[in-house]
Design a protein around this motif. Structure first.
Motif, PDB file in Angstrom:
ATOM      1  N   ARG A  16     -52.714 -25.609 -60.248  1.00 49.75           N
ATOM      2  CA  ARG A  16     -52.154 -26.097 -58.974  1.00 49.75           C
ATOM      3  C   ARG A  16     -53.120 -25.832 -57.821  1.00 49.75           C
ATOM      4  O   ARG A  16     -53.273 -26.657 -56.940  1.00 49.75           O
ATOM      5  CB  ARG A  16     -50.818 -25.435 -58.689  1.00 49.75           C
ATOM      6  N   ASN A  17     -53.739 -24.681 -57.822  1.00 49.43           N
ATOM      7  CA  ASN A  17     -54.717 -24.368 -56.782  1.00 49.43           C
ATOM      8  C   ASN A  17     -55.895 -25.334 -56.836  1.00 49.43           C
ATOM      9  O   ASN A  17     -56.394 -25.774 -55.798  1.00 49.43           O
ATOM     10  CB  ASN A  17     -55.218 -22.930 -56.927  1.00 49.43           C
ATOM     11  N   PHE A  18     -56.342 -25.643 -58.027  1.00 47.93           N
ATOM     12  CA  PHE A  18     -57.449 -26.592 -58.186  1.00 47.93           C
ATOM     13  C   PHE A  18     -57.057 -27.969 -57.630  1.00 47.93           C
ATOM     14  O   PHE A  18     -57.826 -28.599 -56.907  1.00 47.93           O
ATOM     15  CB  PHE A  18     -57.837 -26.692 -59.665  1.00 47.93           C
ATOM     16  N   GLN A  20     -54.673 -28.629 -55.469  1.00 46.57           N
ATOM     17  CA  GLN A  20     -54.479 -28.508 -54.026  1.00 46.57           C
ATOM     18  C   GLN A  20     -55.820 -28.532 -53.300  1.00 46.57           C
ATOM     19  O   GLN A  20     -55.974 -29.210 -52.281  1.00 46.57           O
ATOM     20  CB  GLN A  20     -53.716 -27.210 -53.715  1.00 46.57           C
ATOM     21  N   GLU A  21     -56.805 -27.813 -53.805  1.00 46.95           N
ATOM     22  CA  GLU A  21     -58.134 -27.808 -53.190  1.00 46.95           C
ATOM     23  C   GLU A  21     -58.774 -29.187 -53.260  1.00 46.95           C
ATOM     24  O   GLU A  21     -59.411 -29.645 -52.295  1.00 46.95           O
ATOM     25  CB  GLU A  21     -59.023 -26.772 -53.884  1.00 46.95           C
ATOM     26  N   GLU A  22     -58.604 -29.851 -54.381  1.00 49.76           N
ATOM     27  CA  GLU A  22     -59.156 -31.192 -54.545  1.00 49.76           C
ATOM     28  C   GLU A  22     -58.484 -32.164 -53.562  1.00 49.76           C
ATOM     29  O   GLU A  22     -59.153 -32.999 -52.943  1.00 49.76           O
ATOM     30  CB  GLU A  22     -58.964 -31.668 -55.979  1.00 49.76           C
ATOM     31  N   ASN A  23     -57.178 -32.040 -53.399  1.00 42.78           N
ATOM     32  CA  ASN A  23     -56.459 -32.891 -52.444  1.00 42.78           C
ATOM     33  C   ASN A  23     -56.902 -32.615 -51.014  1.00 42.78           C
ATOM     34  O   ASN A  23     -57.068 -33.539 -50.220  1.00 42.78           O
ATOM     35  CB  ASN A  23     -54.948 -32.684 -52.576  1.00 42.78           C
ATOM     36  N   GLU A  24     -57.105 -31.370 -50.661  1.00 40.84           N
ATOM     37  CA  GLU A  24     -57.573 -31.025 -49.317  1.00 40.84           C
ATOM     38  C   GLU A  24     -58.977 -31.566 -49.075  1.00 40.84           C
ATOM     39  O   GLU A  24     -59.292 -32.062 -47.992  1.00 40.84           O
ATOM     40  CB  GLU A  24     -57.528 -29.515 -49.126  1.00 40.84           C
ATOM     41  N   GLN A  25     -59.822 -31.467 -50.093  1.00 41.55           N
ATOM     42  CA  GLN A  25     -61.188 -31.990 -49.970  1.00 41.55           C
ATOM     43  C   GLN A  25     -61.154 -33.510 -49.753  1.00 41.55           C
ATOM     44  O   GLN A  25     -61.847 -34.033 -48.891  1.00 41.55           O
ATOM     45  CB  GLN A  25     -61.995 -31.646 -51.219  1.00 41.55           C
ATOM     46  N   ASP A  28     -59.963 -34.261 -46.238  1.00 38.46           N
ATOM     47  CA  ASP A  28     -61.043 -34.066 -45.263  1.00 38.46           C
ATOM     48  C   ASP A  28     -62.027 -35.240 -45.282  1.00 38.46           C
ATOM     49  O   ASP A  28     -62.476 -35.708 -44.226  1.00 38.46           O
ATOM     50  CB  ASP A  28     -61.774 -32.760 -45.527  1.00 38.46           C
TER      51      ASP A  28
END
Length: 109
Positions: A16-18, A20-25, A28
């Motif tokens: 999930r963290n991966f 979430q980070e991919e979605n945030e990237q 951006d």
């Protein structure tokens, strides 16, 4: 929301963290593209306004030139249709008189 390959819905916390980070990237990246597109559209709007002002100035210039040409043509028409033909007749008669005098002077010699 994009899911990574092999995502099974009940995955562990690190997946999930991966994601979430991919979605945030990706968010951006999308935000930066939208910002670039916005600035480009603002610049295009300014350029369009400048070009429209230039076209209006050019149109005004040609309209002034057209009105000047029309007034000149009216004056020329007035001169051509007016009493100026009498002056041409008198000029022609004067030239004829001068040639007749010259003819007689040359003949009497």
């Amino acid at each position: 929301m994009r899911r990574a390959a092999g995502y099974d819905g009940g995955s562990t916390h690190p997946d999930r963290n991966f994601i979430q980070e991919e979605n945030e990237q990706m968010t951006d990246e999308l935000r930066s593209k939208v910002t670039a597109l916005k600035s480009l559209s603002i610049e295009m709007g300014a350029e369009v306004r400048d070009q429209n002002a230039f076209i209006n100035d050019t149109s005004d210039f040609f309209t002034k030139g057209q009105s000047l040409l029309e007034s000149s043509m009216k004056r020329i028409s007035k001169i051509a249709s007016g009493g100026q033909n009498k002056h041409l007749l008198w000029l022609f008669l004067f030239c004829l008189f001068v040639f007749v005098i010259i003819y007689f002077i040359v003949r009497w010699r």
